[in-house]
Structures are given as structure tokens and as C-alpha cells.
Motif scaffolding. Structure first.
Motif, PDB file in Angstrom:
ATOM      1  N   GLN A 184      59.716  73.184 -16.045  1.00 53.81           N
ATOM      2  CA  GLN A 184      60.714  72.917 -17.079  1.00 53.81           C
ATOM      3  C   GLN A 184      60.654  73.986 -18.177  1.00 53.81           C
ATOM      4  N   GLN A 185      59.454  74.380 -18.576  1.00 50.32           N
ATOM      5  CA  GLN A 185      59.313  75.441 -19.582  1.00 50.32           C
ATOM      6  C   GLN A 185      59.889  76.758 -19.073  1.00 50.32           C
ATOM      7  N   GLN A 188      63.643  76.570 -19.196  1.00 51.90           N
ATOM      8  CA  GLN A 188      64.100  76.667 -20.587  1.00 51.90           C
ATOM      9  C   GLN A 188      64.015  78.095 -21.097  1.00 51.90           C
ATOM     10  N   SER A 189      62.969  78.815 -20.731  1.00 49.14           N
ATOM     11  CA  SER A 189      62.820  80.190 -21.227  1.00 49.14           C
ATOM     12  C   SER A 189      63.902  81.100 -20.634  1.00 49.14           C
ATOM     13  N   GLN A 191      66.984  80.112 -20.166  1.00 49.75           N
ATOM     14  CA  GLN A 191      68.233  79.762 -20.842  1.00 49.75           C
ATOM     15  C   GLN A 191      68.299  80.344 -22.248  1.00 49.75           C
ATOM     16  N   ARG A 192      67.194  80.824 -22.754  1.00 51.15           N
ATOM     17  CA  ARG A 192      67.186  81.385 -24.128  1.00 51.15           C
ATOM     18  C   ARG A 192      67.774  82.761 -24.179  1.00 51.15           C
TER      19      ARG A 192
END
Length: 192
Positions: A184-185, A188-189, A191-192
Motif C-alpha cells: 500500500q505504501q 501511494q508513493s 501516486q504522489r
């Protein structure tokens, strides 16, 4: 012939080039000391596996006779070359002292370092002038970073990239809560 060759790395994860280096080390040395960098317990996207998990991956990739000649120590990250070098030397000294056969304690063991200059991060190989360097090529042009990054995005490496024991470990680790959190991390990284 060396008594001990020291191989330093993070092995996040252990791959075929790492395995080839250790196989080469056994051609030059009776025993191999593997120092596992980034041994602090916290899991991060860069440090996915604990030192115990990495040791298990590595041990399982060798035959029982070789396993008996593999010695491990973890090294936490220290961003000071003087302190880090002292930690490495102490870890090696501790392993050597515990594993010198009786009757040979009076002889100074022949210790060397094995590795290759991959990039600027490999400068540490020059920090131990007292240990002769067995310098190797970059086997198979492999790097753990892209293997790890793809793995955290759900893609398993191939057997051309990692030994079967590593692949087995990675398959089982994918079923854990630790993997799901890191995956998940990683997503998310992106998508930044």
C-alpha cells in the motif's frame, strides 16, 4: 586461500548475483562472513526484510556443507564512515574469534573482502585497506532495487533473477500483513 571472506550488502532481496558472489567466495575462502546492512528492525520500502529473514533466504540458497561455513551479523545504518567501519571490524572480529578451530588460535586468520564497485555507494570497499579485496564483475547486471520495487507492486521476480529459495520466501511473504502494508505504501508513493 583466505580463512574468511567478508561480503557486505543489504540483500533486499537476495538475488542471483549475490549468490554468484558467495559461490565465488567459496572458491577463495574456507568461510564467508555475510554482513547484513540496514539491520534495524523497522520495515520500510527500502528495507523490506529483517536481517533474520535475509539470513534465512541466503542460507536456504546453499547446500548444507556451505551453510555451515556461512556466518552472519547485522549492521544497523550508521551514517559515519569511522563508526561504521569500526562496527564492521568488530562484527568480523567477533565471528572470527568464535569460529577459529582450537589449535589454530595462535595463527592470525587471513581475512579478505569480496565485492564489486557497482556505483558510488561501493566506496566502502576501499575503507578496509588491511583486508585484500577480491574484486568481481557485476554478475548478471542485477540490482535488488528494481526487483524489490516490482515485488512491492505485486510482480514476483523470475528464477533468472533470484534463487528458488528467495522466490519461495517472497511468495510466502506476499501473504503477510507486513507485505500488504508495504504494498500500500509503494502504491501511494507512485501516486504522489
Amino acid at each position: 586461500m583466505f580463512d574468511f571472506l567478508v561480503f557486505i550488502g543489504r540483500f533486499q532481496p537476495f538475488h542471483r548475483a549475490h549468490q554468484a558472489v558467495i559461490q565465488d567466495a567459496f572458491q577463495h575462502s574456507k568461510s564467508v562472513i555475510i554482513l547484513l546492512g540496514s539491520a534495524q528492525p523497522e520495515r520500510t520500502l527500502k528495507n523490506v526484510f529483517t536481517s533474520d529473514e535475509r539470513e534465512a533466504m541466503i542460507r536456504a540458497s546453499f547446500n548444507p556443507e556451505q551453510q555451515r561455513q556461512l556466518y552472519f551479523a547485522g549492521l544497523v545504518d550508521v551514517f559515519n564512515d569511522v563508526k561504521w567501519t569500526a562496527m564492521v571490524k568488530q562484527a568480523v572480529q567477533d565471528i572470527v574469534e568464535q569460529n577459529i578451530p582450537l589449535g589454530e588460535a595462535s595463527l592470525a586468520p587471513k581475512i579478505g573482502l569480496i565485492g564489486h564497485f557497482k556505483d558510488q555507494s561501493s566506496y566502502y570497499l576501499s575503507l578496509f585497506p588491511e583486508w585484500p579485496l577480491v574484486e568481481l564483475d557485476n554478475y548478471f547486471q542485477l540490482s535488488a532495487t528494481p526487483i524489490r520495487e516490482q515485488y512491492l507492486l505485486g510482480q514476483l521476480p523470475t528464477l533468472k533473477q533470484v534463487p528458488a529459495a528467495t522466490l519461495d520466501f517472497l511468495i510466502h511473504f506476499q501473504q503477510t500483513a507486513n507485505y500488504r502494508v508495504l504494498q500500500q505504501q509503494a502504491q501511494q508513493s507512485l501516486q504522489r
